[in-house]
Scaffold this active site. Structure first.
Site, PDB file in Angstrom:
ATOM      1  N   SER A 105      39.128  46.299  47.214  1.00 41.13           N
ATOM      2  CA  SER A 105      40.536  46.118  46.939  1.00 41.13           C
ATOM      3  C   SER A 105      41.259  47.582  47.067  1.00 41.13           C
ATOM      4  CB  SER A 105      40.735  45.372  45.684  1.00 41.13           C
ATOM      5  OG  SER A 105      40.149  44.167  45.632  1.00 41.13           O
ATOM      6  N   GLY A 138      33.529  49.864  45.159  1.00 39.65           N
ATOM      7  CA  GLY A 138      32.549  49.645  46.188  1.00 39.65           C
ATOM      8  C   GLY A 138      31.427  48.860  45.593  1.00 39.65           C
ATOM      9  N   GLU A 171      30.664  28.364  44.397  1.00 41.48           N
ATOM     10  CA  GLU A 171      29.228  28.050  44.448  1.00 41.48           C
ATOM     11  C   GLU A 171      28.292  29.008  43.258  1.00 41.48           C
ATOM     12  OE1 GLU A 171      31.473  26.824  47.748  1.00 41.48           O
ATOM     13  OE2 GLU A 171      31.128  28.828  46.734  1.00 41.48           O
ATOM     14  N   GLU A 189      35.844  42.679  33.373  1.00 41.43           N
ATOM     15  CA  GLU A 189      36.805  41.434  34.382  1.00 41.43           C
ATOM     16  C   GLU A 189      36.978  40.253  33.838  1.00 41.43           C
ATOM     17  OE1 GLU A 189      37.421  41.348  39.023  1.00 41.43           O
ATOM     18  OE2 GLU A 189      35.298  41.566  38.457  1.00 41.43           O
TER      19      GLU A 189
END
Length: 392
Positions: A165, A131, A373, A248
């Site tokens: 996810s 979350g 970006e 990650e």
């Protein structure tokens, strides 16, 4: 390509290869390579495969034994990830908890939290959703507005999360929330563990371009969790979240790189079938795609070498995500172009082939995990020392 770190790790590698050859059979073998970090295909098969891995003690390779892991080191973990991807096994359904939440708890969680949550993760008994992102707080995660207020022995949480996810499968959420209502940006945030099965949590699936619903939005309305469910310190959630995203960015691109190499090889075969190699312009683009996946391999090997040596990964680890996501999109575009009109035809019930699914899912790769970006800003400001963008 082989990863060889000496006799001890070589024995571990051979043991893993033998186990995969024995167990990656039947329905599991029929689903080789299925799924991904944003691909919910064949969920039940992948969940069953995770339980097969758990029974074989192949989850939590480097986690301490007291929490159900094997207590091995970084080398074995790297070899496992590489050999697993090399065997093209199904993408682990519990990857969110194994790759992100678990290491976060090991690094920053309390002893009670480790004992409570780590064993069920490795036993595939509890599934987790992340979350973090919100409407208006995606790549700019510091704009989080979901708030939590202390009420005795509980936190009461209100707000909305999005792009969670595999959220529809989650038993728990680890959520970044604002616990200081007067704080701004990075300050006053906390990392909370929130049970999903309660009246105050409404999880709604979001269907993507590939026709799958692995993403979800989560509405929190007076949802409650225990006062002891803060990971790290209250008000220091930004540091905890950045530690998770750092995990990650570690070796997770290594298996992805092997997948891209397979897609590049399939692209070359398709070009041969279509006679496209006689076109000098197409041939140049195909060679460029082949080179790009080899650059990914070299970049990942440099990062692995630095991790093994105990050094902080260099600039290439910061640029790896940007490069991999943009080049994979180009690879997908080229594959669809070579497929011709057949690439635009789908089966009944929106049934996509592997090439179509990979192409459609790749379109999100330059957004999730930090948009391109934002990645360019990070590279410009932190690596190149360029002036920061003007802010209102």
């Amino acid at each position: 390509m082989e990863l060889d770190f000496g006799p001890a790790v070589r024995d571990f590698r051979d043991e893993l290869r033998d186990w995969l050859a024995e167990h990656l059979v039947g329905e599991f073998a029929a689903h080789r390579g299925v799924g991904g970090p944003t691909d919910g295909a064949a969920w039940d098969v992948r969940l069953a495969w995770d339980r097969e891995l758990s029974a074989g003690n192949w989850l939590g390779i480097s986690w301490p034994r007291e929490y159900g892991g094997r207590g091995l080191g970084l080398l074995e973990e790297i070899v496992f990830e590489y050999e697993y991807a090399r065997a093209n096994a199904p993408y682990r359904a519990t990857g969110n908890a194994l790759d992100l939440l678990g290491p976060m708890l090991l690094a920053m969680g309390s002893e009670e939290q480790k004992k409570r949550f780590l064993p069920p993760i490795l036993a595939v008994e509890e599934l987790w959703g992340q979350g973090f992102s919100e409407p208006g707080a995606g790549s700019d995660l510091a704009s989080v507005r979901t708030r939590a207020e202390r009420d005795g022995d509980h936190w009461v949480v209100n707000g909305q999360k999005v792009w969670t996810s595999f959220g529809i499968h989650a038993d728990w959420l680890y959520a970044l929330v604002r616990t200081d209502p007067d704080s701004q940006r990075h300050k006053g945030l906390s990392m909370l563990l929130v049970p999903a099965d309660q009246p105050g949590v409404d999880i709604r699936p979001i269907r993507n371009l590939a026709g799958q619903d692995e993403f979800a939005e989560v509405f929190l309305s007076d949802a409650r969790t225990g006062a002891d469910m803060v990971v790290g310190e209250v008000g220091q959630g930004w540091r905890t979240a950045m530690g998770t995203l750092g995990i990650e960015r570690g070796t997770t691109l290594l298996p992805q790189q092997l997948t891209f190499e397979r897609e590049a090889d399939a692209l070359i075969e398709l070009a041969r079938e279509r006679g496209a190699l006689h076109d000098p312009m197409l041939r140049r683009r195909i060679v460029d795609a082949w080179i790009s996946v080899r650059i990914m391999r070299t970049t990942n090997m440099r990062t692995v070498a630095e991790l093994v040596a105990g050094r902080t990964p260099g600039a290439q680890s910061t640029t790896a995500k940007l490069y991999a996501s943009t080049r994979h999109q180009q690879l997908g575009h080229l594959a669809m172009e070579l497929a011709g009109p057949a690439g635009q035809i789908i089966g009944e019930d929106y049934e996509l082939d592997t090439r179509q699914r990979s192409f459609l899912l790749s379109l999100a790769e330059t957004i999730y995990g930090g948009s391109s970006e934002i990645q360019r800003n990070i590279i410009g400001e932190q690596l190149l020392g360029l002036p920061k963008d003007p802010r209102p």
